[in-house]
Write a protein that holds these residues in place. Structure first.
Motif: not given
Length: 437
Positions: A270-277, A431-437
């Motif tokens: 949701m927050h990184q890819l802006r798409q969701v299963h 989940y934030k630890k997997y986020m990329k800028n």
């Protein structure tokens, strides 16, 4: 289980099947009210069981979007009676499969060869059958494979199926006027996407790569050269469906780790890819013997546009909910409030959604959340029941909210339900630890 040699594909055949189902349901009501006269204490439990069984029996041979709707309804445990949830949940992975001759015909049409000419071995009987396709085991070059085959005529019948159920949906959800068409178009487009197996394959590959670093999360490998628009070949993944696992699991730590993987998977998308299963039901997730979560179906992926994403998640912030001016601004941005609303409607819907959001966003307000909390889910069920009986709400125009709410809200309700089944205690920020800028 009985196999199917033919699936009704034209509008008249499918409408006829639904009419027969309606007649059975009508008979159930007549029998119920007749018995109610003799026994006033009679509850609707038996009526619900009979109706659920007759409706499911009518839909399971139609397959396609009609059965998919039943599967979607089975995820809504707070609104649907238990009998419907239990019966419709079978649509997730246990419906009558296609016969072997029909399977061979499908292979010949879409891959140009029969399955025995493609794989080293191929099981004639399916191991799972759901609303849009069924899965067979196969082997090739020493690899165990899962082969998903789409039912004939599913894509072609979607529009006519939705046209049949539209009058009932309009009444059920209080949709009024031509504006309701955009909601049905959203559902139709997503169902059509689910019948495009080439799209599903590319989505599965892309999401698996993007989410590869998430702990305790696994994906199958896909084989484009053994796939087509109606057939997908992927690695066979050993494990049990999430619902089977939760039925016997007593290891709380394992439930927590699986729930964390599920939460991180959805929040990252949701927050990184802006798409969701957008199809989070138990049939789409397996649990392996090492306690890993396996995601196996990527037919329904919902893109989240920026102009929806920003106000949607801003509404989850307490400082927005506490500021009436900012809160109303977000409600207008999300089309929950409309420019032609009366003062009464603005006051009513702003209060309603403020109450709903304070409850529904509770997991986001703390660093940790326990999804085994029965009180939380009890409050959601109670609130749903209260508003379903609100005569004032029924009188107001039901066309509320952006079309994107349909699948985004469905996704979060489904996610909450799976986490509740797992009795998972979640670190909501992990989940934030997997986020990329």
């Amino acid at each position: 289980m009985k196999t199917l040699d033919k699936i009704p594909v034209n509008k008249i055949e499918r409408a006829g099947q639904l009419v027969k189902t309606g007649i059975k349901v009508g008979g159930n009501y007549i029998a119920y009210y007749g018995e109610k006269i003799v026994n006033p204490s009679l509850t609707k439990e038996k009526l619900n069981e009979n109706n659920a069984e007759d409706i499911y029996d009518g839909l399971k041979n139609l397959k396609g979007s009609a059965l998919k709707v039943a599967q979607m309804l089975s995820m809504d445990k707070n609104i649907m009676p238990r009998a419907y949830v239990e019966k419709f949940s079978l649509a997730q992975f246990s419906v009558p499969p296609l016969s072997a001759p029909l399977v061979r015909k499908t292979f010949k049409k879409y891959l140009g060869m029969f399955p025995e000419e493609i794989y080293d071995s191929f099981t004639a009987d399916s191991v799972n059958a759901a609303s849009i396709g069924q899965v067979h085991k196969a082997t090739k070059d020493g690899k165990k494979l899962a082969v998903k085959i789409q039912y004939p005529g599913v894509a072609e019948s979607i529009s006519s199926d939705l046209a049949i159920v539209k009058p009932f949906a309009v009444k059920m959800f209080n949709l009024q006027g031509k504006d309701s068409e955009r909601y049905f178009k959203e559902v139709e487009n997503k169902l059509l996407e689910e019948t495009d197996y080439e799209l599903e394959l590319s989505q599965g590959v892309a999401i698996a790569e993007a989410c590869s670093e998430i702990t305790n999360l696994k994906f199958p490998k896909y084989y484009p050269e053994l796939s087509s628009k109606k057939i997908i070949t992927m690695d066979w993944m050993d494990g049990e469906h999430l619902s089977e696992f939760t039925a016997h699991n007593e290891d709380r730590a394992k439930g927590d780790s699986l729930g964390q993987a599920l939460w991180d998977f959805y929040m990252f998308q949701m927050h990184q890819l802006r798409q969701v299963h957008a199809d989070p039901h138990p049939g789409n997730f397996l649990i392996d013997e090492d306690g890993n979560l396996i995601a196996i179906d990527f037919g329904c992926i919902k893109q989240v546009p920026e102009d929806f994403y920003i106000p949607y998640f801003e509404l989850a912030r307490p400082e927005i909910m506490d500021n009436q001016e900012l809160f109303l601004e977000k409600l207008y941005a999300l089309e929950i409030l409309r420019e032609d609303d009366t003062k009464e409607e603005v006051a009513y819907f702003s209060e309603l959604f403020n109450q709903l959001l304070r409850l529904f966003t509770r997991p986001y307000q703390t660093a940790a959340f326990d999804f085994s909390d029965e009180a939380f889910f009890g409050e959601m069920a109670q609130l749903s029941e209260e508003y379903s009986k609100d005569s004032k709400l029924r009188k107001m125009n039901g066309n509320r909210g952006s079309k994107h709410f349909l699948y985004i809200n469905r996704t979060f309700f489904g996610l909450y339900s799976l986490l509740h089944d797992l009795k998972a205690r979640i670190d909501t920020e992990n989940y934030k630890k997997y986020m990329k800028n």
